[in-house]
Design a protein around this motif. Structure first.
Motif, mmCIF file in Angstrom:
data_model
loop_
_atom_site.group_PDB
_atom_site.id
_atom_site.type_symbol
_atom_site.label_atom_id
_atom_site.label_comp_id
_atom_site.label_asym_id
_atom_site.label_seq_id
_atom_site.Cartn_x
_atom_site.Cartn_y
_atom_site.Cartn_z
ATOM 1 N N LYS A 2 0.845 -1.188 0.000
ATOM 2 C CA LYS A 2 0.000 0.000 0.000
ATOM 3 C C LYS A 2 0.885 1.244 0.000
ATOM 4 O O LYS A 2 2.007 1.215 0.469
ATOM 5 C CB LYS A 2 -0.849 0.020 1.267
ATOM 6 C CG LYS A 2 -2.028 -0.911 1.212
ATOM 7 C CD LYS A 2 -3.000 -0.569 2.328
ATOM 8 C CE LYS A 2 -4.381 -1.081 1.976
ATOM 9 N NZ LYS A 2 -5.444 -0.408 2.665
ATOM 10 N N ARG A 3 0.354 2.310 -0.500
ATOM 11 C CA ARG A 3 1.075 3.574 -0.415
ATOM 12 C C ARG A 3 0.653 4.309 0.851
ATOM 13 O O ARG A 3 -0.519 4.255 1.239
ATOM 14 C CB ARG A 3 0.713 4.468 -1.598
ATOM 15 C CG ARG A 3 1.320 4.072 -2.922
ATOM 16 C CD ARG A 3 2.809 4.225 -2.921
ATOM 17 N NE ARG A 3 3.300 4.231 -4.294
ATOM 18 C CZ ARG A 3 4.555 4.003 -4.622
ATOM 19 N NH1 ARG A 3 5.466 3.743 -3.712
ATOM 20 N NH2 ARG A 3 4.929 4.037 -5.886
ATOM 21 N N ILE A 8 5.608 12.529 2.855
ATOM 22 C CA ILE A 8 5.922 13.703 2.042
ATOM 23 C C ILE A 8 7.051 13.375 1.070
ATOM 24 O O ILE A 8 8.128 12.929 1.489
ATOM 25 C CB ILE A 8 6.295 14.896 2.945
ATOM 26 C CG1 ILE A 8 5.049 15.290 3.738
ATOM 27 C CG2 ILE A 8 6.818 16.073 2.131
ATOM 28 C CD1 ILE A 8 5.300 16.179 4.903
ATOM 29 N N TYR A 9 6.780 13.550 -0.200
ATOM 30 C CA TYR A 9 7.816 13.384 -1.228
ATOM 31 C C TYR A 9 8.249 14.784 -1.641
ATOM 32 O O TYR A 9 7.420 15.572 -2.087
ATOM 33 C CB TYR A 9 7.261 12.657 -2.465
ATOM 34 C CG TYR A 9 7.032 11.181 -2.234
ATOM 35 C CD1 TYR A 9 7.992 10.250 -2.616
ATOM 36 C CD2 TYR A 9 5.876 10.729 -1.615
ATOM 37 C CE1 TYR A 9 7.791 8.891 -2.387
ATOM 38 C CE2 TYR A 9 5.668 9.376 -1.381
ATOM 39 C CZ TYR A 9 6.628 8.466 -1.773
ATOM 40 O OH TYR A 9 6.429 7.136 -1.546
ATOM 41 N N PRO A 45 2.281 1.565 -6.757
ATOM 42 C CA PRO A 45 3.585 0.867 -6.768
ATOM 43 C C PRO A 45 3.676 -0.162 -7.897
ATOM 44 O O PRO A 45 4.770 -0.452 -8.385
ATOM 45 C CB PRO A 45 3.669 0.193 -5.406
ATOM 46 C CG PRO A 45 2.390 0.443 -4.711
ATOM 47 C CD PRO A 45 1.594 1.454 -5.467
ATOM 48 N N LEU A 46 2.533 -0.699 -8.315
ATOM 49 C CA LEU A 46 2.588 -1.683 -9.416
ATOM 50 C C LEU A 46 3.025 -1.010 -10.710
ATOM 51 O O LEU A 46 3.733 -1.605 -11.537
ATOM 52 C CB LEU A 46 1.210 -2.341 -9.617
ATOM 53 C CG LEU A 46 0.707 -3.190 -8.457
ATOM 54 C CD1 LEU A 46 -0.719 -3.655 -8.713
ATOM 55 C CD2 LEU A 46 1.633 -4.383 -8.230
ATOM 56 N N ILE A 47 2.609 0.226 -10.885
ATOM 57 C CA ILE A 47 3.036 0.968 -12.083
ATOM 58 C C ILE A 47 4.530 1.256 -11.992
ATOM 59 O O ILE A 47 5.290 1.038 -12.942
ATOM 60 C CB ILE A 47 2.229 2.280 -12.226
ATOM 61 C CG1 ILE A 47 0.752 1.956 -12.450
ATOM 62 C CG2 ILE A 47 2.785 3.151 -13.339
ATOM 63 C CD1 ILE A 47 -0.157 3.161 -12.587
ATOM 64 N N GLU A 291 -7.918 3.488 -3.018
ATOM 65 C CA GLU A 291 -7.246 4.090 -1.848
ATOM 66 C C GLU A 291 -7.019 5.585 -2.038
ATOM 67 O O GLU A 291 -7.253 6.381 -1.136
ATOM 68 C CB GLU A 291 -5.872 3.443 -1.643
ATOM 69 C CG GLU A 291 -5.927 2.093 -0.984
ATOM 70 C CD GLU A 291 -4.575 1.388 -1.111
ATOM 71 O OE1 GLU A 291 -3.524 2.062 -1.080
ATOM 72 O OE2 GLU A 291 -4.576 0.154 -1.255
ATOM 73 N N VAL A 292 -6.544 5.941 -3.236
ATOM 74 C CA VAL A 292 -6.229 7.362 -3.441
ATOM 75 C C VAL A 292 -7.525 8.173 -3.446
ATOM 76 O O VAL A 292 -7.568 9.300 -2.939
ATOM 77 C CB VAL A 292 -5.360 7.576 -4.701
ATOM 78 C CG1 VAL A 292 -6.162 7.677 -5.975
ATOM 79 C CG2 VAL A 292 -4.495 8.822 -4.563
ATOM 80 N N LYS A 293 -8.594 7.590 -3.966
ATOM 81 C CA LYS A 293 -9.857 8.328 -3.984
ATOM 82 C C LYS A 293 -10.372 8.576 -2.558
ATOM 83 O O LYS A 293 -10.906 9.635 -2.261
ATOM 84 C CB LYS A 293 -10.914 7.554 -4.788
ATOM 85 C CG LYS A 293 -10.790 7.826 -6.273
ATOM 86 C CD LYS A 293 -12.056 7.562 -7.070
ATOM 87 C CE LYS A 293 -12.709 6.264 -6.776
ATOM 88 N NZ LYS A 293 -13.825 5.972 -7.667
ATOM 89 N N GLN A 294 -10.184 7.567 -1.700
ATOM 90 C CA GLN A 294 -10.609 7.768 -0.301
ATOM 91 C C GLN A 294 -9.831 8.914 0.326
ATOM 92 O O GLN A 294 -10.369 9.744 1.039
ATOM 93 C CB GLN A 294 -10.299 6.517 0.504
ATOM 94 C CG GLN A 294 -11.453 5.545 0.554
ATOM 95 C CD GLN A 294 -11.034 4.265 1.259
ATOM 96 O OE1 GLN A 294 -10.109 4.259 2.071
ATOM 97 N NE2 GLN A 294 -11.707 3.178 0.934
#
Ligand SMILES: Cc1ncc(COP(=O)(O)O)c(C=O)c1O
Length: 411
Positions: A2-3, A8-9, A45-47, A291-294
């Motif tokens: 999971k991300r 912070i990047y 991460p799969l991408i 996940e990102v949408k949540q």
């Protein structure tokens, strides 16, 4: 894997538009940058992994898109949007904006009229102006806490003889996800006046839980025959730097004309990493997308609550899709130049100027909330402090010393 979207990047020194151009755009290096529409959140991460694996094979020659690539996209549209498309309907492009420009060139002549529903994504204006076509705009109206299309105005404009409607669905910047009745009305009018619909659906995967995206071409076979849809994984998976996109046109005559234009410019070629990313995204990216949408939905709700509670002078309708908030700052009683200076030098924020989206954007700014919650909280707190300063009796905008203005930051 999971991300962690709270991580912070630091994007500085990656040549990214959003953080490495602050000085050029805002004349100030250290603003919190919330303008261009990409996310500060890491892709699936799969991408990432698929790109690394492909990069490890050190031959990067000419590469085609195979049947699995197209199938992944077809299956995605079927499962996400209930839209059944065939491989034959698909064309390749590098980016949605490239597609829009070339579609305009293919189906209209200089001086022809092209309709847009405004305020709208700035590149629609640029594409129409740069190709010497005439912009005809229909302003949206505000009704029951959302922006809606003005169908009688749209009809009167279509009756003038409009070659193309360039439509944004979901809508950037106002965040509308169009409902079926709205799309039906619009498409009936376009059919009545023989106007081709070009539907930019680049934001169509970023829809919040109360809304459903309906691809305009999925409404009926008749509408599908009259529509060209442009989509890319760029916004959905935060891979805009990989330059890959799709055009969908069921109508063979329209499709072949577009293909000819693309071939003439040799634009069907592909970037290997874009192909890899898009295929992985559409075949395996759904868990990450959920996940990102949540995360984005919590950010969206946070902004709405924060502004209502702490900065009631600012008006904002809840975006139904996109990660863009269209802030109505008219109550601050500043003109557009002052507003920009105020936001940069008093609030320390780099937002997108509302007037880029048409004259209806006067008094507005667009805020991109696809960032960590920590950054969003800091940005809103700085905005609150700045607005509080502005309404102090002794604050005089004319006396603002932009070189020495101290930002009331919220670390
Ligand atoms: C509505 C809309 N269309 C297209 C784009 C850009 O697409 P691309 O990077 O594929 O040209 C954007 C980016 O903000 C957008 O908001």
């Amino acid at each position: 894997m999971k991300r962690d979207f709270d991580k912070i990047y630091d994007r500085h020194n990656t040549n990214c538009f959003k953080w490495d151009l602050n000085k050029e755009i805002y004349n100030k290096k250290d603003v919190i940058s919330m303008w261009v529409a990409d996310m500060d959140l890491p892709t699936d991460p799969l991408i990432e992994q698929s790109i690394i694996e492909r990069a490890q094979h050190p031959l990067y020659g000419y590469t085609f898109r195979d049947a699995d690539y197209f199938q992944a996209f077809i299956d995605w549209q079927n499962s996400h949007n209930n839209w059944i498309i065939k491989k034959d309907w698909l064309l390749n492009s590098t980016s949605v904006v490239t597609s829009l420009n070339l579609i305009i060139r293919t189906f209209s002549q200089p001086e022809d009229k092209i309709l847009i529903i405004t305020p709208v994504y700035s590149q629609f204006f640029v594409a129409i102006n740069d190709t010497g076509r005439q912009i005809v705009s229909s302003s949206m109206i505000e009704k029951e806490s959302e922006f809606v299309m003005d169908f009688s105005d749209i009809e009167s404009k279509l009756a003038q003889g409009i070659k193309l409607l360039i439509f944004c669905s979901p809508h950037n910047p106002v965040g509308r996800v169009w409902r079926k009745d709205e799309l039906l009305k619009l498409t009936q009018l376009c059919l009545k006046y023989s106007t081709i619909i070009v539907s930019d659906e680049i934001h169509s995967d970023l829809i919040y839980s109360e809304s459903v995206h309906i691809p305009i071409a999925s409404l009926s076979p008749e509408v599908s025959e009259n529509t060209i849809t442009c989509i890319s994984p760029g916004k959905t998976f935060n891979v805009s730097g990989l330059s890959i996109s799709f055009i969908i046109a069921e109508n063979e005559e329209l499709r072949e004309k577009i293909r000819d234009t693309f071939l003439a410019y040799h634009l069907m070629a592909a970037n290997i990493f874009g192909i890899t990313a898009a295929q992985t995204a559409y075949s395996m990216g759904n868990p990450w997308l959920q996940e990102v949408k949540q995360y984005l939905q919590v950010n969206r709700d946070f902004i709405i609550d924060y502004i209502n509670l702490n900065i009631p002078l600012i008006k904002l309708y809840k975006p139904q899709g996109t990660y863009l908030a269209w802030l109505d700052l008219k109550n601050l009683k500043l003109n557009q130049d002052e507003l920009q200076l105020f936001l940069v030098h008093v609030a320390g924020l780099g937002l997108d100027n509302g007037t880029k989206y048409g004259e209806e954007g006067e008094g507005f700014m667009r805020l991109n909330f696809a960032c960590t919650r920590q950054l969003l909280e800091k940005a809103l707190c700085q905005l609150k402090n700045a607005v509080n300063k502005l309404i102090e009796v002794d604050f005089k905008f004319e006396k603002l010393n932009i070189d020495n203005q101290k930002i009331d930051d919220c670390d």
